[in-house]
Each structure stands twice: as C-alpha cells, then as structure tokens.
Design an enzyme around this catalytic site. Sequence first.
Site, PDB file in Angstrom:
ATOM      1  N   GLN A   1       0.854  -1.188   0.000  1.00  0.00           N
ATOM      2  CA  GLN A   1       0.000   0.000   0.000  1.00  0.00           C
ATOM      3  C   GLN A   1       0.891   1.239   0.000  1.00  0.00           C
ATOM      4  OE1 GLN A   1      -3.622   0.004   0.213  1.00  0.00           O
ATOM      5  NE2 GLN A   1      -3.229   2.101  -0.373  1.00  0.00           N
ATOM      6  N   PHE A   2       1.279   1.694  -1.192  1.00  0.00           N
ATOM      7  CA  PHE A   2       2.237   2.788  -1.285  1.00  0.00           C
ATOM      8  C   PHE A   2       1.692   4.115  -0.765  1.00  0.00           C
ATOM      9  CE2 PHE A   2      -0.015   3.837  -5.141  1.00  0.00           C
ATOM     10  CZ  PHE A   2       0.186   5.200  -5.308  1.00  0.00           C
ATOM     11  N   THR A   3       0.382   4.231  -0.600  1.00  0.00           N
ATOM     12  CA  THR A   3      -0.183   5.500  -0.131  1.00  0.00           C
ATOM     13  C   THR A   3      -0.084   5.687   1.385  1.00  0.00           C
ATOM     14  OG1 THR A   3      -2.418   4.578   0.007  1.00  0.00           O
ATOM     15  CG2 THR A   3      -1.791   5.620  -2.079  1.00  0.00           C
TER      16      THR A   3
END
Length: 144
Positions: free
Chosen positions: A78-80
């Site tokens: 989950q890069f966010t």
Amino acid sequence: MIALIQRVSEAAVRVDGEVVGEIDSGLLVLLGVEKDDDEAKAQRLMERVTTYRVFEDQDGKMNLNVKQVEGKVLVVSQFTLPADTKKGTRAGFSRGAHPVDAERLYDYFADQCEQVLPTERGRFAADMKVSLVNDGPVTFWLQV
C-alpha cells in the site's frame, strides 16, 4: 514502515479478476514502506503484527493475537500509507521508498510472516481489488 492491520473474517485480493491471495479469519495487513526502512524494521514490524492482541478471549477482551487464534495473514502493498497529508488537498509521496526497495522489503516482510503463520499476499505494484469483511470493525495503525 507502516502496517494498517484489520481483523477480518475473510479477505481476498484480485488482479485482473484472478484471486491472487485469500484468507478466512485473520489479519489483512496493508503495508507501506518508507525511505530508510530496512530488514530490521521489517522484522520488528512483523513481530508486532503477529503478536498484537486484536482477537477476543473467552471474556470478550482483546487479549489474543493472530497466532493464538490460528488465524492467517494477507499482506498487501500500500504505497499511499506513507503519504504526506498534512496540508493541501493532494498527498505527497516523497516519504515512500523507491519501488525497488519497497518491493524487496514487502517480500521480506511477507516471507518473515510465512515463517510464523499461514500467509497470503497481493501482487506488488499491481492494480489490486481488495475485498474484506472487517470483524468488529477492528483496525490498528502500527509503525516502526
């Protein structure tokens, strides 16, 4: 390194309509990798995730961890999560790790989880569709 953990009765990840990871009772782990994260942080976060007491005991208190209830883990990149959202109306992503480093540490984290309990995973950097039934709902943000 950040793990947003959700106690689930079921969760699945699909890529292009194909199920690539699926669990019943356990934890959905959304994993964010930040700059300067390393294997030591990934190891410490794995230990926290797998021992964090989010499941109810016989008295209805959250005193049991995922291992004690013989649950499973589904790890999804989950890069966010490391995004900077303190000002403005658009997130900044400068705190996130470079994709090569993030993938390496995502794989390392999931591999370490597999050493401890049944673990499924999403597909790094893919357009994933995540479905879940959050049990509670119970959600915690863990960071190391």
